[in-house]
Write a protein that holds these residues in place. Structure first.
Motif, PDB file in Angstrom:
ATOM      1  N   VAL A 149      33.440  48.610  51.183  1.00 36.04           N
ATOM      2  CA  VAL A 149      33.726  49.539  50.097  1.00 36.04           C
ATOM      3  C   VAL A 149      33.818  50.925  50.749  1.00 36.04           C
ATOM      4  CG1 VAL A 149      32.933  50.522  47.928  1.00 36.04           C
ATOM      5  CG2 VAL A 149      32.500  48.117  48.438  1.00 36.04           C
ATOM      6  N   ASP A 150      35.045  51.363  50.951  1.00 34.15           N
ATOM      7  CA  ASP A 150      35.280  52.548  51.777  1.00 34.15           C
ATOM      8  C   ASP A 150      35.032  53.853  51.031  1.00 34.15           C
ATOM      9  OD1 ASP A 150      36.239  54.190  53.869  1.00 34.15           O
ATOM     10  OD2 ASP A 150      38.162  54.313  52.826  1.00 34.15           O
ATOM     11  N   LYS A 151      34.211  54.713  51.643  1.00 32.28           N
ATOM     12  CA  LYS A 151      33.982  56.033  51.058  1.00 32.28           C
ATOM     13  C   LYS A 151      34.344  57.132  52.031  1.00 32.28           C
ATOM     14  CE  LYS A 151      30.216  54.511  48.065  1.00 32.28           C
ATOM     15  NZ  LYS A 151      28.755  54.381  48.066  1.00 32.28           N
ATOM     16  N   ILE A 152      34.578  56.782  53.282  1.00 27.47           N
ATOM     17  CA  ILE A 152      34.714  57.789  54.331  1.00 27.47           C
ATOM     18  C   ILE A 152      36.119  57.846  54.930  1.00 27.47           C
ATOM     19  CG2 ILE A 152      33.809  58.478  56.615  1.00 27.47           C
ATOM     20  CD1 ILE A 152      31.739  58.864  54.442  1.00 27.47           C
ATOM     21  N   GLY A 153      36.751  56.711  55.101  1.00 28.33           N
ATOM     22  CA  GLY A 153      38.082  56.693  55.727  1.00 28.33           C
ATOM     23  C   GLY A 153      37.992  56.969  57.218  1.00 28.33           C
ATOM     24  N   ILE A 154      37.246  56.131  57.927  1.00 29.57           N
ATOM     25  CA  ILE A 154      37.057  56.362  59.366  1.00 29.57           C
ATOM     26  C   ILE A 154      38.372  56.308  60.139  1.00 29.57           C
ATOM     27  CG2 ILE A 154      34.615  55.735  59.644  1.00 29.57           C
ATOM     28  CD1 ILE A 154      35.808  52.896  60.452  1.00 29.57           C
ATOM     29  N   ASN A 155      39.326  55.529  59.637  1.00 31.80           N
ATOM     30  CA  ASN A 155      40.623  55.478  60.346  1.00 31.80           C
ATOM     31  C   ASN A 155      41.311  56.844  60.293  1.00 31.80           C
ATOM     32  OD1 ASN A 155      40.791  54.913  57.609  1.00 31.80           O
ATOM     33  ND2 ASN A 155      42.585  53.610  57.791  1.00 31.80           N
ATOM     34  N   ASN A 156      41.160  57.562  59.174  1.00 26.69           N
ATOM     35  CA  ASN A 156      41.727  58.915  59.092  1.00 26.69           C
ATOM     36  C   ASN A 156      40.988  59.871  60.014  1.00 26.69           C
ATOM     37  OD1 ASN A 156      43.579  58.211  57.166  1.00 26.69           O
ATOM     38  ND2 ASN A 156      42.158  58.588  55.477  1.00 26.69           N
ATOM     39  N   ILE A 157      39.664  59.716  60.075  1.00 26.84           N
ATOM     40  CA  ILE A 157      38.880  60.585  60.966  1.00 26.84           C
ATOM     41  C   ILE A 157      39.342  60.378  62.414  1.00 26.84           C
ATOM     42  CG2 ILE A 157      36.565  61.071  61.887  1.00 26.84           C
ATOM     43  CD1 ILE A 157      35.432  60.347  59.122  1.00 26.84           C
ATOM     44  N   MET A 158      39.557  59.108  62.790  1.00 22.98           N
ATOM     45  CA  MET A 158      40.006  58.809  64.161  1.00 22.98           C
ATOM     46  C   MET A 158      41.419  59.338  64.405  1.00 22.98           C
ATOM     47  SD  MET A 158      37.544  57.432  65.819  1.00 22.98           S
ATOM     48  CE  MET A 158      36.461  58.476  64.871  1.00 22.98           C
ATOM     49  N   TYR A 159      42.223  59.336  63.350  1.00 24.18           N
ATOM     50  CA  TYR A 159      43.589  59.857  63.475  1.00 24.18           C
ATOM     51  C   TYR A 159      43.555  61.358  63.729  1.00 24.18           C
ATOM     52  CZ  TYR A 159      48.431  60.992  62.482  1.00 24.18           C
ATOM     53  OH  TYR A 159      49.705  61.452  62.586  1.00 24.18           O
ATOM     54  N   ILE A 160      42.736  62.069  62.938  1.00 20.97           N
ATOM     55  CA  ILE A 160      42.656  63.524  63.101  1.00 20.97           C
ATOM     56  C   ILE A 160      42.021  63.871  64.454  1.00 20.97           C
ATOM     57  CG2 ILE A 160      41.756  65.688  62.113  1.00 20.97           C
ATOM     58  CD1 ILE A 160      41.598  64.166  59.384  1.00 20.97           C
ATOM     59  N   LEU A 161      41.032  63.084  64.851  1.00 24.06           N
ATOM     60  CA  LEU A 161      40.304  63.373  66.090  1.00 24.06           C
ATOM     61  C   LEU A 161      41.214  63.290  67.318  1.00 24.06           C
ATOM     62  CD1 LEU A 161      37.506  64.013  67.312  1.00 24.06           C
ATOM     63  CD2 LEU A 161      37.133  61.550  67.494  1.00 24.06           C
ATOM     64  N   ASN A 162      41.923  62.169  67.445  1.00 25.28           N
ATOM     65  CA  ASN A 162      42.816  62.061  68.619  1.00 25.28           C
ATOM     66  C   ASN A 162      43.892  61.010  68.411  1.00 25.28           C
ATOM     67  OD1 ASN A 162      43.732  62.764  71.165  1.00 25.28           O
ATOM     68  ND2 ASN A 162      42.430  61.264  72.216  1.00 25.28           N
ATOM     69  N   ASN A 163      44.594  61.134  67.277  1.00 29.08           N
ATOM     70  CA  ASN A 163      45.737  60.257  67.033  1.00 29.08           C
ATOM     71  C   ASN A 163      45.362  58.776  67.066  1.00 29.08           C
ATOM     72  OD1 ASN A 163      48.405  60.249  66.369  1.00 29.08           O
ATOM     73  ND2 ASN A 163      49.107  59.988  68.477  1.00 29.08           N
ATOM     74  N   GLY A 164      44.133  58.467  66.644  1.00 32.30           N
ATOM     75  CA  GLY A 164      43.686  57.082  66.649  1.00 32.30           C
ATOM     76  C   GLY A 164      43.974  56.391  65.342  1.00 32.30           C
ATOM     77  N   GLY A 165      43.364  55.253  65.146  1.00 33.33           N
ATOM     78  CA  GLY A 165      43.602  54.505  63.909  1.00 33.33           C
ATOM     79  C   GLY A 165      42.762  53.248  63.875  1.00 33.33           C
ATOM     80  N   GLY A 166      43.186  52.303  63.071  1.00 30.78           N
ATOM     81  CA  GLY A 166      42.428  51.069  62.878  1.00 30.78           C
ATOM     82  C   GLY A 166      42.463  50.787  61.401  1.00 30.78           C
ATOM     83  N   ASN A 167      41.336  50.443  60.836  1.00 26.44           N
ATOM     84  CA  ASN A 167      41.283  50.302  59.385  1.00 26.44           C
ATOM     85  C   ASN A 167      39.992  50.921  58.882  1.00 26.44           C
ATOM     86  OD1 ASN A 167      39.344  48.253  59.895  1.00 26.44           O
ATOM     87  ND2 ASN A 167      41.009  46.798  60.198  1.00 26.44           N
TER      88      ASN A 167
END
Ligand SMILES: [Mn+2]
Length: 343
Positions: free
Chosen positions: A294-312
């Motif tokens: 149950v996603d509340k944070i969006g870690i994939n977005n955080i990784m994207y902003i941090l260094n063009n990362g991703g995942g789910n």
């Protein structure tokens, strides 16, 4: 329960529809090349093995491209590669360059980002590309209309289990099933996270087909030294607010797996996400993030902003970062704060 039943039904239907597409592409191609992400893990190698079986069913001997150096692979993965090598041809990117034709099909498994395979920059050389994966898509997703990307499954191994099932493929070499079970275990942290009804059904199906559970348990046995290092990272974790634990460590050298395991472990605390960064042997920081279903944070977005990362939303990472620890910690905190303000 009802919504779970739906997930399962939708999954099977989607896979069944995709099957026709996959079959046609395999049949019309001159040669089939298979590849997964670099630094093969259990999910990637298991998916390659299962996809090779599907190609064989259609009378195509696929070339499996593995370009990792020995140092990048665990002993268990190397053992799996040796097993698959008994039946299929494994080649390097250079070998591929020497054998490519005008009418080749590339199938990628457990990956959909251009930069994550050893063929980065060479995708245009293929007439057709098929992507089978379970990671979220973004701007870096390989351009093709033929893809089966499902994010509401545990792993690529789970997708491959259902594809084999749809094709009615049964192999007397039960190691393929053992590998798929290991793939599911890896991406669910031994069924502790990211599991669906379809995942549990796949696990039961694989065991039923002869997957060796004891062997898989062995693959996941903890190495004492390495587990102490994982806990060193967990000990450094602190809650940045009530929902996220972060740990940035500039002390010592860690493997990608240790960093990922520390993030998995920190997620056991009452929180919504955990982010762990530590130095790897080349001096850069590797970052692993884990979130809840149950996603509340969006870690994939955080990784994207941090260094063009991703995942789910449950599992994400980003390319290596060369930076000072304090600076990196501040950057992660800034992104989390910024996201909070946005909400
Ligand atoms: Mn995977």
């Amino acid at each position: 329960m009802k919504s779970n039943e739906k997930q399962e039904d939708v999954l099977k239907q989607t896979i069944n529809e995709f099957k026709t597409n996959l079959t046609e592409n395999i049949k019309k191609s001159n040669q089939v090349f298979l590849i997964a992400h670099e630094k093969l893990d259990f999910d990637a190698i298991a998916s390659l093995g299962a996809m090779a079986l599907i190609c064989k069913r259609h009378k195509k001997a696929p070339y499996i491209i593995i370009n990792d150096s020995e140092d990048d692979l665990s002993d268990e993965v190397k053992e799996m590669i040796d097993k698959i090598k008994e039946k299929f041809i494994i080649i390097s990117v250079d070998d591929y360059e020497n054998s490519k034709t005008q009418n080749d099909l590339l199938i990628t498994v457990d990956v959909n980002k251009t930069f994550k395979t050893a063929l980065d920059g060479k995708y245009k050389q293929f007439k057709d590309i098929i992507v089978v994966d379970h990671h979220t898509e973004d701007d870096n997703t390989i351009k093709t209309k033929n893809k089966l990307i499902l994010t509401n499954v545990s792993s690529c191994s789970e997708i491959m289990y259902y594809l084999l099932k749809q094709y009615n493929i049964t192999s007397s070499d039960t190691f393929y099933y053992t590998f798929l079970l290991a793939g599911i275990y890896l991406d669910t942290n031994k069924l502790n996270k990211n599991k669906f009804v379809s995942t549990l059904e796949a696990v039961a199906g694989l065991i039923n087909k002869g997957a060796d559970q004891l062997r898989v348990d062995d693959y996941f046995a903890l190495d004492f030294e390495s587990d102490r290092k994982v806990h060193l990272l967990v000990d450094k974790a602190f809650p940045v607010n009530i929902t996220v634990f972060i740990s940035v460590c500039d002390d010592g050298v860690f493997t990608k797996e240790e960093i990922a395991k520390a993030a998995d472990y920190a997620l056991n605390y009452r929180c919504d996400a955990a982010i762990v960064a530590a130095k790897t042997k080349d001096g850069s920081y590797d970052v692993s993030a884990r979130g809840k279903v149950v996603d509340k944070i969006g870690i994939n977005n955080i990784m994207y902003i941090l260094n063009n990362g991703g995942g789910n939303t449950v599992s994400a990472s980003c390319p290596a970062i060369y930076k000072d620890a304090d600076e990196l910690k501040k950057q992660i905190l800034d992104i989390i704060t910024l996201k909070k303000i946005k909400k």
